[in-house]
Motif scaffolding. Structure first.
Motif, PDB file in Angstrom:
ATOM      1  N   GLN A  88       0.841  -1.195   0.000  1.00 30.63           N
ATOM      2  CA  GLN A  88       0.000   0.000   0.000  1.00 30.63           C
ATOM      3  C   GLN A  88       0.881   1.252   0.000  1.00 30.63           C
ATOM      4  O   GLN A  88       1.845   1.335   0.768  1.00 30.63           O
ATOM      5  CB  GLN A  88      -0.919   0.030   1.220  1.00 30.63           C
ATOM      6  CG  GLN A  88      -1.909  -1.112   1.263  1.00 30.63           C
ATOM      7  CD  GLN A  88      -2.798  -1.044   2.482  1.00 30.63           C
ATOM      8  OE1 GLN A  88      -3.126   0.037   2.974  1.00 30.63           O
ATOM      9  NE2 GLN A  88      -3.198  -2.198   2.986  1.00 30.63           N
TER      10      GLN A  88
ATOM     11  N   ALA B  23      -3.379   3.457  -0.301  1.00 34.07           N
ATOM     12  CA  ALA B  23      -4.005   2.856  -1.470  1.00 34.07           C
ATOM     13  C   ALA B  23      -3.249   1.583  -1.841  1.00 34.07           C
ATOM     14  O   ALA B  23      -2.027   1.615  -2.045  1.00 34.07           O
ATOM     15  CB  ALA B  23      -4.003   3.825  -2.647  1.00 34.07           C
TER      16      ALA B  23
ATOM     17  N   ASP C 207      -3.987   0.452  -7.164  1.00 34.78           N
ATOM     18  CA  ASP C 207      -5.017   1.494  -7.146  1.00 34.78           C
ATOM     19  C   ASP C 207      -4.391   2.877  -6.997  1.00 34.78           C
ATOM     20  O   ASP C 207      -3.325   3.037  -6.386  1.00 34.78           O
ATOM     21  CB  ASP C 207      -5.985   1.266  -5.988  1.00 34.78           C
ATOM     22  CG  ASP C 207      -6.783  -0.021  -6.132  1.00 34.78           C
ATOM     23  OD1 ASP C 207      -6.896  -0.520  -7.270  1.00 34.78           O
ATOM     24  OD2 ASP C 207      -7.273  -0.521  -5.102  1.00 34.78           O
ATOM     25  N   TRP C 208      -5.087   3.890  -7.514  1.00 38.26           N
ATOM     26  CA  TRP C 208      -4.661   5.279  -7.346  1.00 38.26           C
ATOM     27  C   TRP C 208      -5.022   5.770  -5.951  1.00 38.26           C
ATOM     28  O   TRP C 208      -6.056   5.385  -5.397  1.00 38.26           O
ATOM     29  CB  TRP C 208      -5.332   6.190  -8.373  1.00 38.26           C
ATOM     30  CG  TRP C 208      -4.840   6.016  -9.779  1.00 38.26           C
ATOM     31  CD1 TRP C 208      -5.403   5.251 -10.754  1.00 38.26           C
ATOM     32  CD2 TRP C 208      -3.671   6.612 -10.365  1.00 38.26           C
ATOM     33  NE1 TRP C 208      -4.663   5.332 -11.917  1.00 38.26           N
ATOM     34  CE2 TRP C 208      -3.603   6.167 -11.699  1.00 38.26           C
ATOM     35  CE3 TRP C 208      -2.694   7.482  -9.881  1.00 38.26           C
ATOM     36  CZ2 TRP C 208      -2.585   6.559 -12.569  1.00 38.26           C
ATOM     37  CZ3 TRP C 208      -1.678   7.886 -10.742  1.00 38.26           C
ATOM     38  CH2 TRP C 208      -1.627   7.424 -12.064  1.00 38.26           C
TER      39      TRP C 208
ATOM     40  N   ARG D  78       0.026   6.173  -7.865  1.00 35.83           N
ATOM     41  CA  ARG D  78      -0.222   4.749  -7.622  1.00 35.83           C
ATOM     42  C   ARG D  78       1.107   3.999  -7.690  1.00 35.83           C
ATOM     43  O   ARG D  78       2.064   4.430  -8.331  1.00 35.83           O
ATOM     44  CB  ARG D  78      -1.208   4.171  -8.633  1.00 35.83           C
ATOM     45  CG  ARG D  78      -0.672   4.019 -10.056  1.00 35.83           C
ATOM     46  CD  ARG D  78      -1.709   3.362 -10.950  1.00 35.83           C
ATOM     47  NE  ARG D  78      -1.225   3.353 -12.341  1.00 35.83           N
ATOM     48  CZ  ARG D  78      -1.974   2.988 -13.375  1.00 35.83           C
ATOM     49  NH1 ARG D  78      -3.236   2.611 -13.192  1.00 35.83           N
ATOM     50  NH2 ARG D  78      -1.470   3.006 -14.604  1.00 35.83           N
TER      51      ARG D  78
END
Length: 218
Positions: free
Chosen positions: A45, A68, A72-73, A214
């Motif tokens: 993350q 995130a 994922d952005w 990301r």
């Protein structure tokens, strides 16, 4: 059973000591307590910590801290610093519970542009390591306080190893505040040997600069 309980206590104590060591190294931890080992296969993350140290209207979008999961952005943060008091504190971290990124690294720096007023870019202008750890920890905060003074701040990301860091940076008003920005939805990618720099020149002109990221790994 007693042996299992003692083993659990030793693991917890080790986690507390590790978190304390990270904090002592100048890092900001969101979990200064023991964290049990995460299940295998948990995605890393990417974290952003973004807080105002003066007028909060200068630091918009997703403030506070966010994480995130790859790929994922993050949610967008927004630079709109100007002649109001204070600026925006910014830091990054990577939570890697499965140690999928062992051997990789990310660093970030905030420096004034050539001939620019260095006071707009805080005092932490060297390279700062992004901690990549099995607990959620942020690196050293840098400070954006751009305004009408000459120049801007270059925020640069450098990576090594098996990761790619994608960066979106685009204006939502006067585009001159976000030099060399791409249109919304487009991004630049930092990977081994190829850093990415965004230029932050927010001031009293209308609008600000949106920023999101990301993390991808292979």
């Amino acid at each position: 059973m007693r042996g299992l309980r003692m083993a659990g206590r030793r693991r917890s104590l080790a986690g507390v000591l590790a978190a304390a060591a990270f904090m002592g190294a100048g890092l900001s931890s969101t979990a200064a307590y023991a964290t049990e080992a995460a299940p295998r296969g948990v995605a890393p993350q990417l974290g952003i910590q973004f807080n105002a140290d003066g007028d909060a209207g200068q630091c918009g979008g997703r403030t506070g801290e966010q994480w995130a999961a790859s790929p994922d952005w993050t949610q967008a943060i927004r630079f709109d610093t100007d002649s109001r008091s204070g600026g925006c504190q910014l830091a990054f971290g990577v939570y890697d519970p499965d140690r999928a990124l062992t051997g990789a690294s990310i660093s970030y720096s905030l420096r004034p542009s050539a001939g620019g007023d260095a006071g707009q870019c805080g005092s932490q202008q060297g390279n700062n390591a992004v901690p990549i750890l099995p607990i959620p920890v942020f690196g050293q905060a840098v400070r954006v306080d751009t305004d009408g003074r000459p120049g801007w701040c270059d925020l640069t990301f450098t990576v090594t190893g098996n990761i790619v860091l994608d960066v979106q940076f685009f204006p939502d008003g006067d585009a001159g505040q976000c030099p060399d920005a791409l249109p919304a939805g487009q991004h630049r990618s930092a990977f081994a040997g190829t850093p990415v720099t965004v230029k932050i020149d927010a001031d009293n002109r209308s609008g600000g600069c949106q920023f999101l990221m990301r993390l991808r790994h292979f």
